[in-house]
Write an enzyme that holds these catalytic residues in place. Structure first.
Site, short mmCIF file in Angstrom:
data_model
loop_
_atom_site.label_atom_id
_atom_site.label_comp_id
_atom_site.label_asym_id
_atom_site.label_seq_id
_atom_site.Cartn_x
_atom_site.Cartn_y
_atom_site.Cartn_z
N ASP A 275 1.05 -1.24 -0.29
CA ASP A 275 -0.32 -0.25 0.12
C ASP A 275 0.77 1.26 0.37
O ASP A 275 1.72 1.74 0.46
CB ASP A 275 -0.95 -0.07 1.16
N GLN B 48 -0.11 -2.90 14.08
CA GLN B 48 -1.78 -2.44 14.36
C GLN B 48 -2.75 -4.31 13.76
O GLN B 48 -2.15 -5.23 12.88
CB GLN B 48 -2.11 -2.00 12.73
N GLU C 287 -6.43 9.32 16.25
CA GLU C 287 -6.95 8.42 15.22
C GLU C 287 -6.67 7.42 15.50
O GLU C 287 -5.00 6.84 16.59
CB GLU C 287 -6.33 8.62 14.13
N SER D 172 -8.43 4.18 10.71
CA SER D 172 -8.49 4.54 9.11
C SER D 172 -8.64 3.40 8.60
O SER D 172 -8.72 1.66 8.09
CB SER D 172 -7.05 5.00 8.57
#
Length: 347
Positions: free
Chosen positions: A58, A127, A260, A263
């Site tokens: 990505d 994550q 944050e 996402s």
């Protein structure tokens, strides 16, 4: 100076290092189990690196450089440390034959050398990456909000479990998460930067989901960058708004700013991929393996995202720096300033 550091006045960690390590385990175990059952996700094993040139890695906002290295036993073919697994997970859904309404999750570890060191940014990223198969009828804003609400319910459960084990860590999350489009933020706070808009909205509501990140706003700029080939930020959703993606932000009372933790979004279909590649001038990517598979209808429609593990622990354990949660590399000057501010960085 290669870092930005905020030192909250009067900060003192509410858990010592041993308690912190135990609490990290509690949060990770409970969150993982809760998320998988809430979204019906099966755990799978993920790669640390992928082949360069496959199109699987990505690009995040499109400018970050991946860490790469040659593989001696493959004639020095280049491999790249993953940035995230948004594209790889769709391949996994196809290969495993996952049905609509079900999905996968995995532990993702990455190195992002272009990150600027801050209280919440490290060059090491950990994550939970998850992806779930959807139908064409579910590719809409209402379904996106439905999934976000489910994830938020898991966050509130985790917060309560932490409080039950460590009563000094009082819950702060509101009962519900508020949905706001980037265009609405621009209209409400026209004189603020995107970051400042997020902070104002999160301070007001406690927890928000900012919709439509990646597309250009009427004011002539983007709220934030998104690569053109994973989240769908171009699909019209009504009232002149675009985007089936966004970020989950929580108000952080320690740092007094938007925080944050995820996402996510509905992923591009063939039409959205063609549109977004054209907008970004990246149509050459259509020749890459992953992009060809999507354009040929070989990958399922999906929704997915990443949820920061260290960030989640940092929030619930009320830490001032992500280095209190994870072991990484930090500038020596930053470590010394943290020490002076009662912020114990793990080594």
């Amino acid at each position: 100076m290669g870092y930005k550091l905020q030192t909250p006045k009067g900060y003192f960690p509410q858990l010592n290092i041993q308690e912190t390590e135990q609490a990290i385990k509690l949060i990770k175990d409970f969150f993982e189990l809760s998320l998988s059952s809430e979204l019906r996700l099966r755990r799978i094993t993920a790669p640390l690196f992928v082949k360069k040139g496959s199109g699987i890695n990505d690009d995040l906002s499109g400018i970050e450089r991946p860490v790469s290295f040659p593989i001696k036993s493959m004639n020095d073919a280049e491999a790249e440390i993953v940035h995230s697994l948004a594209k790889w997970k769709r391949l996994a859904l196809a290969e495993l034959g996952i049905e609509s309404g079900y999905g996968v999750y995995t532990d993702m570890n990455a190195i992002r050398p272009d990150e600027v060191f801050t209280n919440i940014h490290s060059i090491y990223v950990d994550q939970w990456d998850w992806e779930r198969v959807v139908t064409n009828e579910e590719r809409n804003i209402d379904f996106l909000k439905h999934v976000v609400t489910k994830i938020y319910s898991v966050l509130r459960r985790v917060e309560y479990v932490v409080f039950e084990n460590y009563p000094q860590l009082k819950p702060v999350l509101p009962n519900k998460i508020t949905f706001i489009h980037t265009q609405e933020l621009a209209e409400q706070y026209p004189n603020l930067t995107p970051d400042e808009r997020e902070t104002e909205a999160t301070k007001k509501h406690g927890a928000v989901f900012i919709i439509g990140i990646g597309a250009q706003l009427p004011e002539g700029r983007k709220h934030d960058g998104r690569a053109p080939d994973y989240d769908d930020w171009s699909t019209e959703t009504g009232n002149g708004k675009k985007g089936l993606n966004g970020d989950i932000l929580l108000w952080n009372p320690i740092l007094e700013r938007a925080f944050e933790i995820s996402s996510m979004g509905i992923r591009v279909d063939k039409e959205a991929l063609n549109t977004q590649l054209a907008i970004e001038g990246a149509e050459d990517r259509k020749e890459l393996m992953w992009h060809k598979m999507l354009l040929n209808g070989e990958l399922p429609l999906s929704i997915g995202g990443g949820i920061g593990q260290s960030r989640l622990c940092m929030f619930f354990l009320k830490k001032a720096h992500i280095g209190e949660i994870q072991t990484s590399i930090w500038p020596e000057e930053m470590i010394e300033k943290c020490k002076q501010a009662n912020i114990p960085i793990l080594k």
